[in-house]
Design an enzyme around this catalytic site. Structure first.
Site, PDB file in Angstrom:
ATOM      1  N   GLY A 336       0.825  -1.199   0.000  1.00 28.55           N
ATOM      2  CA  GLY A 336       0.000   0.000   0.000  1.00 28.55           C
ATOM      3  C   GLY A 336       0.858   1.247   0.000  1.00 28.55           C
ATOM      4  N   PRO A 337       0.235   2.422  -0.010  1.00 28.35           N
ATOM      5  CA  PRO A 337       0.974   3.687  -0.054  1.00 28.35           C
ATOM      6  C   PRO A 337       1.814   3.893   1.202  1.00 28.35           C
ATOM      7  CG  PRO A 337      -1.366   3.998  -0.556  1.00 28.35           C
ATOM      8  CD  PRO A 337      -1.225   2.618  -0.024  1.00 28.35           C
ATOM      9  N   GLY A 339       3.179   5.508   4.675  1.00 25.70           N
ATOM     10  CA  GLY A 339       2.590   6.208   5.805  1.00 25.70           C
ATOM     11  C   GLY A 339       1.253   5.701   6.271  1.00 25.70           C
ATOM     12  N   ILE A 340       0.859   4.484   5.886  1.00 22.38           N
ATOM     13  CA  ILE A 340      -0.455   3.983   6.294  1.00 22.38           C
ATOM     14  C   ILE A 340      -0.354   2.946   7.414  1.00 22.38           C
ATOM     15  CG2 ILE A 340      -1.516   4.440   4.059  1.00 22.38           C
ATOM     16  CD1 ILE A 340      -1.194   1.502   3.381  1.00 22.38           C
ATOM     17  N   GLY A 341       0.867   2.642   7.877  1.00 23.13           N
ATOM     18  CA  GLY A 341       0.997   1.770   9.041  1.00 23.13           C
ATOM     19  C   GLY A 341       1.430   0.355   8.750  1.00 23.13           C
ATOM     20  N   LYS A 342       2.116   0.112   7.639  1.00 17.37           N
ATOM     21  CA  LYS A 342       2.550  -1.251   7.320  1.00 17.37           C
ATOM     22  C   LYS A 342       3.589  -1.746   8.328  1.00 17.37           C
ATOM     23  CE  LYS A 342       3.837  -0.156   3.119  1.00 17.37           C
ATOM     24  NZ  LYS A 342       3.402   1.260   3.054  1.00 17.37           N
ATOM     25  N   THR A 343       4.558  -0.906   8.623  1.00 17.95           N
ATOM     26  CA  THR A 343       5.599  -1.296   9.580  1.00 17.95           C
ATOM     27  C   THR A 343       5.047  -1.412  10.990  1.00 17.95           C
ATOM     28  OG1 THR A 343       7.291  -0.217   8.219  1.00 17.95           O
ATOM     29  CG2 THR A 343       7.854  -0.679  10.513  1.00 17.95           C
ATOM     30  N   SER A 672      -6.705   1.653 -16.958  1.00 18.78           N
ATOM     31  CA  SER A 672      -7.910   2.134 -16.279  1.00 18.78           C
ATOM     32  C   SER A 672      -8.422   3.465 -16.804  1.00 18.78           C
ATOM     33  CB  SER A 672      -7.648   2.249 -14.774  1.00 18.78           C
ATOM     34  OG  SER A 672      -6.652   3.210 -14.508  1.00 18.78           O
ATOM     35  N   LYS A 715      -8.945   5.496  -5.463  1.00 16.45           N
ATOM     36  CA  LYS A 715      -9.486   6.387  -6.486  1.00 16.45           C
ATOM     37  C   LYS A 715     -10.712   7.135  -5.987  1.00 16.45           C
ATOM     38  CE  LYS A 715      -7.679   3.671 -10.350  1.00 16.45           C
ATOM     39  NZ  LYS A 715      -7.971   2.830 -11.523  1.00 16.45           N
TER      40      LYS A 715
END
Length: 773
Positions: A336-337, A339-343, A672, A715
């Site tokens: 995902g992008p 800064g979304i909390g993956k780590t 798309s 989107k």
């Protein structure tokens, strides 16, 4: 050159460090007077490099006894246009100095005291202490000097050499020893200091801690404990580890080789470093899993807002681990992008399992050796990042985060992605081979988690080993909750500010999100919250400093209110409010349509512009378009040509068409944009503008069907951020749309289309949602 009385020698004045006869000393030259002396007397080519080391004890006083020294080495270098010097000197004699007229002096008397000592007890104490120092010497040369002086019964020189190794002595104590009258006095002083400092660690030679043999104080000989050398200590560590038969044979074979080597051999240190690495790895050390699903659910809920699907999938994974008592075969990859909390969610998994967390950043790695290490035959060889990380965490079953796995690059040094295949394959990783270690190490107990921004950049073989969990960006409502529940608390704690001192209004948070950030995650939002906390800290500090004697805050309004109206004064030049595309391009002319795209940093609105001019039907494209996007233009043009008569649309056969996608410096590609291109061409052919509050996304076929695309949530959120209220999606993406939060679905008018005709109809009629606003 023979040193005689009444000789004139250059003088080096020192204020710290005392050079005793027989000892050596490195003297950094700082004063201008010493520099002038060196440049006048020592920089010339001469074999008679003798100096007098004089000791300055106060501003206007020099100690009466000095040291005549031989200059072994003179170092000179230039730094910042200034010449610097350093001297390596060897002490030769004590000397009384007379007529000190810098930069030289007259040697009035050379003192070489070596009288016989009648006190046999003192001799025994001195010799015993000297032997202890020699046995733990860092160099063979020093040990030989000690024993040579003992054999020659040069007890005065022996005392000088021993005292020169006592780093605990101060400047004045050493001067007192230097000027002591007679060998008996110097020997007694040496023995006294030996007895006072029984701990051998106080010597410069750094005797090991295990040596508790203090110097004898009662005249009796004491047994000196056996000091284990480094190889024996290493062997003890290896004996405490349970190796497999294959590994054990190799390790003890190398240990036997090490024992048979001389320490001066070039391979000795290489082999020693290898065995130390083997002994420091967690071969049998594991943490006990403590998986409580209720506790895990609580940790995930408290540490992360939204992401319900992701948290549920993680809990399912933990449930399988609890039932199976194994993590083999399951490798999660959060994509995902930024800064979304993956780590952070990987850290939460480690916490909920009771395991250690270890992160290895793979971004930018081009060399396979960074993963699997260098072979020991290379100079400065070292193990790979995996083995180094295991050495650091000291357990063989941590939660291992392979961060930014999509940023690996292949080059002339091999493929790091290919090196990960063995590591992540459950059938092979029980015998993982690091090139430096070169013996199998079991990494199958490790729980691997990977993160990536763009999963399409992964090599197919590596992607096949990963279980992909997609994480999308946050909506406005989710960002507000994250800021209130997490970011604000973290920044207040970081800046040591009480919650009672500041109140951040919700509208101020909304203003920060809409006007100061343009991201799918919350990193920039946290930076803005940090800027607010710094401003509050400054105001509080200034208020406290207004009265240094005050015990309480001066009269000021607390809490400090941060509202949407005053937030711009705090962030100041960081204010980067963007003009929304809808406002900038309204009203839309014919041939212009809003498309939607998704990048590694989230979704964005992508304007599509088309114009026509008389010609022969030629198509011109600009805007840094990729091959797939150019083919989508041809498909849209082909569908329009085939269906214009049936649908009563205008024709573009005798017109040249120019299609442009703004932001020409940005690469654009993907299927798309097909529906957006079709709408723009239909609008151009009919000369009817499209809705200015709507955006469209979807792939098209030549027969007019709308095909599914990815990144639906990103989107839709991008359209919401830009103020668009209608989004046309493929009917095939209905399932992804229904998984979105209800507040987003209620706010947005989403139309699901199966054909291009459905799309065109939705892009040209009125929106029921817009009518309610």
């Amino acid at each position: 050159m023979k040193i005689e009385e009444n000789m004139e020698l250059p003088v080096i004045l020192v204020t710290s460090g005392v050079l005793l006869p027989g000892a050596s000393l490195k003297i950094p030259i700082r004063s201008k007077l010493n520099i002038q002396t060196i440049e006048k007397y020592l920089t010339r080519s001469s074999n008679d490099n003798y100096v007098v080391i004089a000791y300055k004890v106060s501003t206007d006083k020099v100690y009466e006894v000095a040291t005549i020294a031989y200059v072994e080495k003179l170092f000179g270098w230039t730094f910042n246009s200034t010449v610097h010097y350093s001297l390596d000197v060897i002490g030769l004699h004590r000397a009384n100095i007379d007529k000190l007229s810098l930069p030289t002096c007259i040697v009035s008397k050379v003192v070489d005291l070596n009288e016989a000592i009648s006190n046999q007890n003192a001799i025994e104490k001195l010799v015993t202490g000297a032997k202890i120092i020699a046995s733990n010497s860092l160099t063979d040369k020093f040990s030989r000097e000690i024993y040579s002086l003992i054999d020659e019964k040069e007890y005065g020189k022996l005392a000088d050499l021993c005292v020169s190794q006592m780093k605990f002595l101060g400047f004045m104590q050493l001067l007192e020893f230097l000027g002591a009258n007679g060998t008996d006095a110097r020997v007694e002083m040496c023995i006294k200091w030996m007895n006072e400092k029984k701990d051998a660690n106080t010597l410069k030679l750094k005797v090991p801690n295990s040596l508790e043999a203090s110097f004898p104080v009662d005249g009796k000989k004491r047994k000196i404990p056996n000091v284990k050398n480094q190889v024996e200590q290493l062997e003890e560590k290896l004996n405490a580890i349970e190796f497999s038969d294959e590994v054990s044979d190799r390790v003890y074979s190398e240990l036997h080789r090490l024992k048979s080597m001389n320490a001066q051999q070039s391979e000795y240190n290489i082999l020693m470093n290898w065995l130390e690495l083997v002994s420091s790895l967690p071969w049998n050390t594991s943490t006990i899993d403590d998986i409580e699903l209720h506790k895990a659910r609580t940790i995930l809920t408290e540490s992360h807002e939204a992401m319900d699907d992701v948290k549920e999938r993680v809990l399912e994974h933990l449930a399988v681990c609890k039932m199976n008592n194994s993590v083999k075969g399951m490798i999660l990859c959060f994509t995902g992008p930024p800064g979304i909390g993956k780590t952070s969610i990987a850290k939460a998994i480690a916490e909920s399992m009771g395991r250690k967390f270890q992160r290895v950043s793979l971004g930018g790695i081009r060399d396979e050796s960074d993963i699997r290490g260098h072979r020991r035959t290379y100079v400065a060889a070292m193990p790979g990042r995996i083995i180094e990380a295991l050495k650091t965490c000291k357990t063989n079953n941590p939660v291992f985060l392979l961060d930014e796995v999509d940023k690996l690059y292949s080059g002339n040094q091999g493929s790091p992605s290919a090196a990960l295949l063995e590591l992540l394959d459950p059938e092979q990783n029980s015998t993982f081979h690091d090139h430096y270690l070169n013996i199998p190490f079991d990494v199958s107990k490790i729980m691997f988690i990977a993160t990536a921004n763009d999963i399409d950049r992964l090599e197919p073989a590596l992607r096949d080993r990963l279980e992909i969990i997609e994480m999308s960006g946050y909506s406005l409502k989710e960002k507000v909750k994250i800021c209130e529940n997490h970011l604000l608390t973290r920044q207040l704690t970081k800046h040591c500010i009480s919650h009672d001192y500041v109140k951040l209004e919700r509208q101020a948070i909304v203003a920060m999100i809409e006007e100061y950030t343009m991201e799918a995650g919350v990193r920039q939002l946290e930076r803005n919250v940090g800027a607010i906390c710094r401003n509050v800290a400054l105001r509080l500090a200034e208020a406290l400093n207004s009265d240094p004697g005050a015990d309480v805050l001066p009269v000021m309004e607390l809490p400090i209110q941060i509202s949407a109206s005053n937030i711009h004064k705090i962030l100041k030049n960081k204010h980067m409010k963007r003009v929304k595309i809808v406002e900038k391009m309204r009203p839309l002319p014919a041939g212009v349509c809003f498309g939607l795209s998704v990048t590694t940093i989230g979704g964005r609105v992508m304007p599509i512009e088309a114009s026509k001019s008389k010609g022969t039907g030629k198509i011109v494209t600009t805007g840094h378009l990729g091959k797939v996007l150019k083919e989508s233009i041809l498909v849209a043009k082909g569908w329009l040509s085939a269906n214009s008569e049936r649908l009563g649309l205008g024709t573009l056969e005798d017109q040249d068409i120019h299609v442009h996608l703004p932001a020409g410096a940005v690469n654009k590609d993907g299927p798309s944009a097909g529906t957006g291109l079709a709408c723009a061409l239909v609008s151009l052919a009919t000369n009817i503008p499209l809705r200015s509050d709507a955006a469209v996304t979807g792939e098209i076929s030549l027969t007019g069907h709308v095909l599914p695309i990815g990144g639906v949530k990103e989107k839709v959120l991008a359209a919401q951020r830009e103020g668009l209220r209608r989004v046309v999606l493929p009917k095939s993406n209905e399932e992804e749309y229904l998984k979105m939060d209800e507040d987003i679905r209620l706010e947005m008018d989403v139309v699901l289309a199966e054909t291009i005709e459905d799309v065109i109809g939705a892009m040209m009629d009125k929106s029921p949602v817009l009518a309610k606003l």
